[in-house]
Design an enzyme around this catalytic site. Structure first.
Site, mmCIF file in Angstrom:
data_model
loop_
_atom_site.group_PDB
_atom_site.id
_atom_site.type_symbol
_atom_site.label_atom_id
_atom_site.label_comp_id
_atom_site.label_asym_id
_atom_site.label_seq_id
_atom_site.Cartn_x
_atom_site.Cartn_y
_atom_site.Cartn_z
ATOM 1 C CE1 TYR A 6 5.578 4.337 -5.228
ATOM 2 C CE2 TYR A 6 7.483 3.666 -4.886
ATOM 3 C CZ TYR A 6 7.292 4.624 -4.271
ATOM 4 O OH TYR A 6 6.729 5.291 -3.708
ATOM 5 C CG HIS A 25 2.810 3.126 -0.510
ATOM 6 N ND1 HIS A 25 2.507 2.656 -1.674
ATOM 7 C CD2 HIS A 25 2.716 4.773 -0.910
ATOM 8 C CE1 HIS A 25 3.854 3.541 -2.275
ATOM 9 N NE2 HIS A 25 3.133 4.613 -1.747
#
Length: 341
Positions: free
Chosen positions: A61, A145
């Site tokens: 992010y 992830h």
């Protein structure tokens, strides 16, 4: 259903217990635009002041920026009072030419080049870099992830092979030593709950799109498997990446792109039922997934303080039981979906 931020739900068979709603920090990495440090701090403070005590971030992010923003706030809070999760699978290095480096898709993020690595060493390096960015000495859980994205991003082949072969050993060592309480996986597509999540032992999964007010396609497949294997689920995009928060319109987003006419029409029909019962679309979207027995938390994001404050209100909004019955009667949610009572 009375929902309180002080409630706690056990994650799998671990010692980790999560509240029904946390804060997803993707927006603080500059998902659509740069969020200033001042605004990020004010947004996190609004969450904290409203009773939110669970925060989720990831190296991806903002290419590290989200973790910097989250850590900058949490570093001044009592460590025993909050829960924090982040992710592994990517670490960073300086780009060869920072002046021409393309930060896509994080235009508001940092000039850091991503290195995919699901190996033992890659997991440990990602974990250590995260601690440094956060300025904290611990996180409560780590997630593998984006295994779906890894397939398309790595010319050398599927990185899940590296995770199965050695990366999972790193996560299990961190858990056994008490550095983390649980091991998870961050996923985007419903089939991934069967294909990727079955390859390694997990305590929980964060799923972004497969189970929302708009789509219950994982109900009899991936979510069923989670129940059977005591894998808890966190809904990472309860607003379906936007349209369930904003409502339909020319810029409404679904699945991280502009919503199709079909999706927009379905949202309009859901809105009509909401209007009949005096229910806000956002409250319905936040509360619906929590009725599923595998789901322990939802983690909507926010880029401004008022968005977080609104989410807290939506979580606690009273919704009459007849509302859910009308949605089912109209075929707008799966007839077999558990609903709040």
């Amino acid at each position: 259903m009375s929902i309180k931020l002080t409630d706690r739900h056990r994650v799998g068979s671990t010692a980790l217990e999560l509240p029904p709603m946390g804060f997803g920090a993707a927006h603080l990495g500059g998902m659509y635009h740069r969020v200033s440090g001042e605004t990020a701090h004010a947004t996190l403070k609004a969450a904290w002041d409203g009773g939110v005590r669970y925060f989720d971030s990831a190296p991806f992010y903002g290419r590290g920026l989200s973790e910097h923003r989250v850590g900058d706030f949490l570093i001044d809070q009592p460590r025993a009072e909050f829960l924090l999760t982040t992710k592994v699978g990517r670490y960073f290095r300086r780009p060869a030419d920072p002046k021409t480096f393309d930060r896509t898709p994080w235009g508001g993020g940092l000039n850091m080049e991503i290195v995919w690595d699901y190996s033992y060493d890659g997991v440990m390096r990602s974990y250590e870099q995260s601690l440094l960015r956060l300025g904290l000495d611990s996180v409560d859980a780590l997630l593998i992830h984006d295994p779906e994205a890894s397939l398309g991003s790595n010319p050398d082949g599927p990185r899940m092979e590296d995770m199965v072969r050695s990366g999972i050993k790193a996560l299990e060592e961190l858990k056994a030593s008490g550095q983390i309480k649980a091991i998870g996986m961050g996923l985007n597509a419903a089939p991934s709950l069967l294909t990727f999540a079955s390859q390694v032992p997990l305590d929980f999964s964060i799923v972004a799109m497969p189970y929302t007010l708009l789509d219950q396609s994982a109900l009899g497949t991936g979510l069923k498997r989670c129940l059977e294997h005591n894998i808890s689920v966190i809904i990472g995009a309860p607003y379906a990446s936007g349209i369930l928060a904003t409502g339909p319109g020319p810029n409404a987003r679904y699945g991280y792109g502009i919503a199709s006419d079909e999706v927009q029409d379905k949202v309009r029909r859901i809105q009509a039922v909401c209007l009949t019962h005096g229910v806000s679309l956002q409250a319905a979207a936040l509360q619906f997934p929590l009725a599923h027995p595998a789901v322990v938390s939802v983690i909507p994001g926010g880029a401004r303080p008022e968005e977080v404050t609104s989410n807290i209100g939506y979580l606690q909004e009273a919704i009459p039981a007849g509302f859910w019955g009308d949605l089912k009667a109209a075929g707008l949610i799966d007839a077999g979906a558990p609903v709040p009572v």
